[in-house]
Design a protein around this motif. Structure first.
Motif, PDB file in Angstrom:
ATOM      1  N   MET A   1       0.842  -1.202   0.000  1.00  0.00           N
ATOM      2  CA  MET A   1       0.000   0.000   0.000  1.00  0.00           C
ATOM      3  C   MET A   1       0.872   1.245   0.000  1.00  0.00           C
ATOM      4  SD  MET A   1      -2.746   0.985   2.929  1.00  0.00           S
ATOM      5  CE  MET A   1      -3.647   2.509   2.897  1.00  0.00           C
ATOM      6  N   ASP A   2       0.575   2.214  -0.893  1.00  0.00           N
ATOM      7  CA  ASP A   2       1.327   3.455  -0.929  1.00  0.00           C
ATOM      8  C   ASP A   2       1.104   4.232   0.361  1.00  0.00           C
ATOM      9  OD1 ASP A   2       2.233   2.898  -3.449  1.00  0.00           O
ATOM     10  OD2 ASP A   2       0.582   3.954  -4.446  1.00  0.00           O
ATOM     11  N   GLN A   3       2.185   4.856   0.846  1.00  0.00           N
ATOM     12  CA  GLN A   3       2.078   5.649   2.061  1.00  0.00           C
ATOM     13  C   GLN A   3       1.261   6.906   1.776  1.00  0.00           C
ATOM     14  OE1 GLN A   3       3.221   4.609   4.894  1.00  0.00           O
ATOM     15  NE2 GLN A   3       2.963   6.357   6.233  1.00  0.00           N
ATOM     16  N   LYS A   4       0.188   7.095   2.494  1.00  0.00           N
ATOM     17  CA  LYS A   4      -0.645   8.275   2.350  1.00  0.00           C
ATOM     18  C   LYS A   4      -0.787   8.923   3.718  1.00  0.00           C
ATOM     19  CE  LYS A   4      -3.310   6.427  -1.560  1.00  0.00           C
ATOM     20  NZ  LYS A   4      -2.625   5.133  -1.662  1.00  0.00           N
ATOM     21  N   GLN A   5      -0.900  10.236   3.737  1.00  0.00           N
ATOM     22  CA  GLN A   5      -1.044  10.944   5.005  1.00  0.00           C
ATOM     23  C   GLN A   5      -2.507  10.969   5.416  1.00  0.00           C
ATOM     24  OE1 GLN A   5       1.421  12.328   7.256  1.00  0.00           O
ATOM     25  NE2 GLN A   5      -0.486  11.941   8.360  1.00  0.00           N
ATOM     26  N   VAL A   6      -2.789  10.333   6.526  1.00  0.00           N
ATOM     27  CA  VAL A   6      -4.145  10.302   7.074  1.00  0.00           C
ATOM     28  C   VAL A   6      -4.180  11.191   8.305  1.00  0.00           C
ATOM     29  CG1 VAL A   6      -5.946   8.874   8.100  1.00  0.00           C
ATOM     30  CG2 VAL A   6      -4.584   7.979   6.214  1.00  0.00           C
ATOM     31  N   VAL A   7      -5.150  12.078   8.350  1.00  0.00           N
ATOM     32  CA  VAL A   7      -5.380  12.927   9.522  1.00  0.00           C
ATOM     33  C   VAL A   7      -6.676  12.482  10.173  1.00  0.00           C
ATOM     34  CG1 VAL A   7      -6.056  15.236  10.270  1.00  0.00           C
ATOM     35  CG2 VAL A   7      -4.059  14.943   8.812  1.00  0.00           C
ATOM     36  N   GLY A 104     -10.669  24.273  10.834  1.00  0.00           N
ATOM     37  CA  GLY A 104     -11.396  24.079   9.591  1.00  0.00           C
ATOM     38  C   GLY A 104     -10.645  23.150   8.664  1.00  0.00           C
ATOM     39  N   ILE A 105     -11.385  22.504   7.764  1.00  0.00           N
ATOM     40  CA  ILE A 105     -10.764  21.673   6.738  1.00  0.00           C
ATOM     41  C   ILE A 105     -11.315  22.096   5.384  1.00  0.00           C
ATOM     42  CG2 ILE A 105     -10.394  19.745   8.331  1.00  0.00           C
ATOM     43  CD1 ILE A 105     -12.722  18.294   7.017  1.00  0.00           C
ATOM     44  N   GLU A 106     -10.444  22.084   4.384  1.00  0.00           N
ATOM     45  CA  GLU A 106     -10.830  22.534   3.045  1.00  0.00           C
ATOM     46  C   GLU A 106     -10.227  21.617   2.004  1.00  0.00           C
ATOM     47  OE1 GLU A 106     -10.882  26.679   0.426  1.00  0.00           O
ATOM     48  OE2 GLU A 106      -9.646  26.527   2.235  1.00  0.00           O
ATOM     49  N   TRP A 128      -6.644  17.491   1.307  1.00  0.00           N
ATOM     50  CA  TRP A 128      -7.361  18.263   2.315  1.00  0.00           C
ATOM     51  C   TRP A 128      -6.362  19.164   3.038  1.00  0.00           C
ATOM     52  CZ3 TRP A 128     -12.498  18.733   3.128  1.00  0.00           C
ATOM     53  CH2 TRP A 128     -13.342  17.766   2.571  1.00  0.00           C
ATOM     54  N   LYS A 129      -6.728  20.431   3.222  1.00  0.00           N
ATOM     55  CA  LYS A 129      -5.940  21.369   4.016  1.00  0.00           C
ATOM     56  C   LYS A 129      -6.593  21.450   5.391  1.00  0.00           C
ATOM     57  CE  LYS A 129      -3.495  22.662   0.340  1.00  0.00           C
ATOM     58  NZ  LYS A 129      -2.051  22.433   0.180  1.00  0.00           N
ATOM     59  N   HIS A 142      -1.948  21.687   7.744  1.00  0.00           N
ATOM     60  CA  HIS A 142      -1.433  20.364   7.411  1.00  0.00           C
ATOM     61  C   HIS A 142      -2.131  19.846   6.163  1.00  0.00           C
ATOM     62  CE1 HIS A 142       0.543  19.722  11.428  1.00  0.00           C
ATOM     63  NE2 HIS A 142      -0.357  20.632  11.757  1.00  0.00           N
ATOM     64  N   GLU A 143      -1.411  19.094   5.351  1.00  0.00           N
ATOM     65  CA  GLU A 143      -1.999  18.454   4.175  1.00  0.00           C
ATOM     66  C   GLU A 143      -2.323  16.998   4.484  1.00  0.00           C
ATOM     67  OE1 GLU A 143       0.282  18.742   0.616  1.00  0.00           O
ATOM     68  OE2 GLU A 143      -0.500  20.734   0.131  1.00  0.00           O
ATOM     69  N   ALA A 144      -3.450  16.535   3.955  1.00  0.00           N
ATOM     70  CA  ALA A 144      -3.846  15.143   4.175  1.00  0.00           C
ATOM     71  C   ALA A 144      -4.405  14.555   2.891  1.00  0.00           C
ATOM     72  CB  ALA A 144      -4.893  15.065   5.283  1.00  0.00           C
ATOM     73  N   ASP A 145      -4.036  13.301   2.634  1.00  0.00           N
ATOM     74  CA  ASP A 145      -4.638  12.566   1.524  1.00  0.00           C
ATOM     75  C   ASP A 145      -6.023  12.050   1.908  1.00  0.00           C
ATOM     76  OD1 ASP A 145      -2.366  12.606  -0.345  1.00  0.00           O
ATOM     77  OD2 ASP A 145      -1.373  11.398   1.183  1.00  0.00           O
ATOM     78  N   PHE A 146      -6.216  11.850   3.195  1.00  0.00           N
ATOM     79  CA  PHE A 146      -7.497  11.331   3.675  1.00  0.00           C
ATOM     80  C   PHE A 146      -7.726  11.849   5.082  1.00  0.00           C
ATOM     81  CE2 PHE A 146     -10.627   8.217   5.095  1.00  0.00           C
ATOM     82  CZ  PHE A 146     -11.396   8.042   3.949  1.00  0.00           C
ATOM     83  N   VAL A 147      -8.970  12.241   5.369  1.00  0.00           N
ATOM     84  CA  VAL A 147      -9.345  12.747   6.689  1.00  0.00           C
ATOM     85  C   VAL A 147     -10.425  11.845   7.275  1.00  0.00           C
ATOM     86  CG1 VAL A 147     -10.440  14.638   7.956  1.00  0.00           C
ATOM     87  CG2 VAL A 147      -8.755  15.144   6.179  1.00  0.00           C
ATOM     88  N   ILE A 148     -10.254  11.481   8.538  1.00  0.00           N
ATOM     89  CA  ILE A 148     -11.277  10.726   9.263  1.00  0.00           C
ATOM     90  C   ILE A 148     -11.787  11.607  10.394  1.00  0.00           C
ATOM     91  CG2 ILE A 148     -11.838   8.607  10.508  1.00  0.00           C
ATOM     92  CD1 ILE A 148      -9.484   7.241   9.184  1.00  0.00           C
TER      93      ILE A 148
END
Length: 511
Positions: A1-7, A104-106, A128-129, A142-148
């Motif tokens: 699995m490719d490393q992705k930044q999850v927040v 906030g997230i954008e 996501w910012k 912070h930058e995120a590829d995926f937000v939970i």
């Protein structure tokens, strides 16, 4: 699995399990928590707060309660220590940034898409910012590829009643607070606040009951606590009506055969119709037990709705021990009314001529969870997708993702008999989605599935459908997640065991 930044936003129960399962897939998640501790609603509660679900249903699938906890309904300290032990055991603390408030997230990426594939492919659709303010205070994006999102719906944004001009708290000479403020106090300070005071508690769910019990313990009959509420709800004196554990009546596959389900076929629909008299009979059986154990008729507190309806609306609460003894003695005074207004020395209850004098009014009137969830999005358009109105149900596929908001999951926003149990399997589904193992259908098909669940919620819960309560269909819901993940949904050994034995967290310990 490719490393992705999850927040992950929030370190309550949902945030902890989301973090744990992200790590299990080789990810390095960052968890932003605005408070100084984990636990969410469990981090700080009223002194007498206990778990509302029996312990065996409220535990992690791979981390059971320690043998040192013998209570069926553990205290707040025991629950919080259990959560801390879980976080320590799975080394989660190093991923959590305490004192970090997400402002906030954008989303920065394509404004429209036809497939929910931004996380399963090698290249995400966008980013996501996430704007975070720490305790310094300083702000960082912070930058995120995926937000939970694990922000919960039972904290932070209080639901306060609205009043006509001249009839609200502004005319009252006493103190008005929300139960959220009371729960946040040091226990001794909370006791000092109500000691020797005429207290009115507005609300008759769990938090209102606990506060009323604490006030009556402190003040007795000298300064009785008045509880104002709109509707009678079924309260459980115990979890074994007529000696039968409740989970054998409502938390097994056989009980779900009696219920019409979203997406069911003709045979299951026919069977639910045939078994509907049995469903009615079981509800009446439980109601009869409660009315035998509690003097509901004596105090005109028999609910109009059926027990099954309240169960499927997630409106049940365990009744504090000794509650009706205190009503009998006069230290707690229940008052049912559709509305009330303030005057300078207390409140006026609709339908009563005599005012209720008060020094403090505590509003145990719940929270505006949808408003809280919408406010985290910088884009108003995305906020409107979350819910068109405060009374709307948040439209989530599998109660996890919004079909039109890519690279984001929302965990822990709908309710069930055990929110920990439900949040854990959702997090496992989400990380399998991240890993590409779960394939979701087209946006239109997801929205059709959501509409089916909307219809079910409206029929099962009525005006409370926005709570997205899954109680009574937990197994049917979990079956869908299991099938998506490639698991066998049948978790018991043998046909009869699978049909009649209750399902719980440990049944899902292994794929």
């Amino acid at each position: 699995m490719d490393q992705k930044q999850v927040v992950i936003i929030g370190a309550g129960i949902s945030g902890l399990v989301a973090c744990k399962y992200c790590i299990s897939k080789g990810l390095n998640p960052i968890v932003f928590e605005s408070q100084a501790d984990i636990g969410g609603v469990w981090a700080k509660t009223i002194r007498t707060t206990r778990l509302q679900t029996f312990r065996g249903m409220y535990q992690f699938a791979d981390f059971p309660w320690p043998s040192t906890v013998a209570l069926d309904f553990p205290t707040q300290h025991q629950v919080l220590n259990y959560l801390r032990s879980y976080a320590t055991h799975f080394d989660l603390f190093k991923h959590i940034r305490f004192g970090c408030d997400v402002k906030g997230i954008e989303y920065h990426g394509p404004s429209s898409w036809s497939n929910w594939n931004g996380i399963c492919g090698t290249i995400p659709l966008g980013k996501w910012k996430v704007t975070v303010e720490d305790s310094q205070p300083s702000t960082k994006v912070h930058e995120a590829d995926f937000v939970i999102l694990c922000v919960g719906r039972f904290k932070d944004v209080p639901n306060t009643p609205e009043f006509a001009p001249g009839t609200g708290p502004e005319v009252f000479r006493g103190k008005v607070i929300h139960s959220m403020e009371y729960a946040a106090m040091d226990h001794d300070k909370a006791e000092e606040l109500v000691k020797g005071k005429r207290v009115v508690v507005v609300g008759f769910q769990k938090q209102g009951l606990d506060i009323a019990m604490e006030c009556s313990s402190v003040n007795g009959t000298e300064y009785p606590c008045t509880v104002v509420y709109r509707n009678d709800r079924w309260k459980l004196p115990d979890f074994s009506p007529w000696g039968i554990p409740l989970q054998y009546l409502y938390l097994n596959r056989f009980s779900e055969l009696m219920v019409h389900k979203p997406g069911e076929g003709f045979l299951l629909s026919l069977l639910a119709t045939i078994l509907s008299p049995l469903r009615w009979g079981i509800s009446k059986l439980v109601e009869t037990h409660i009315k035998m154990k509690l003097p509901l008729a004596k105090f005109n507190m028999v609910p109009e709705r059926s027990f099954a309806k309240d169960l499927r609306s997630c409106l049940l609460a365990a009744l504090p021990e000794d509650f009706f003894n205190r009503v009998e003695s006069g230290s707690i005074l229940p008052k049912k009314s559709p509305s009330f207004t303030f005057y300078n020395d207390g409140i006026m209850i609709d339908g009563e001529n005599k005012p209720v004098q008060a020094d403090i009014v505590i509003l145990a009137t719940g929270f505006r969870g949808v408003q809280k969830l919408k406010s985290i999005f910088t884009s108003k358009d995305i906020g409107e997708l979350i819910a068109a109105s405060p009374d709307s149900r948040v439209p989530l596929y599998r109660e996890c993702i919004h079909p039109r908001i890519t690279q984001l999951a929302i965990i822990g926003f709908s309710e069930s008999f055990s929110n920990l149990f439900t949040s854990e399997i959702r997090c496992r589904w989400v990380v399998e989605l991240l890993d590409g193992k779960v394939k979701v259908p087209s946006i239109k098909e997801m929205e059709k599935d959501i509409a089916n669940w909307d219809d079910y919620m409206k029929k099962s819960s009525g005006s409370y459908h926005q709570r997205s309560c899954l109680t009574g269909l937990d197994i049917w819901y979990n079956d869908q997640l299991c099938k998506d993940m490639g698991w066998n949904p049948r978790r018991k050994n043998g046909f009869w065991a699978d049909l009649f034995q209750p399902y719980g967290p440990m049944d899902y310990a292994n794929p």
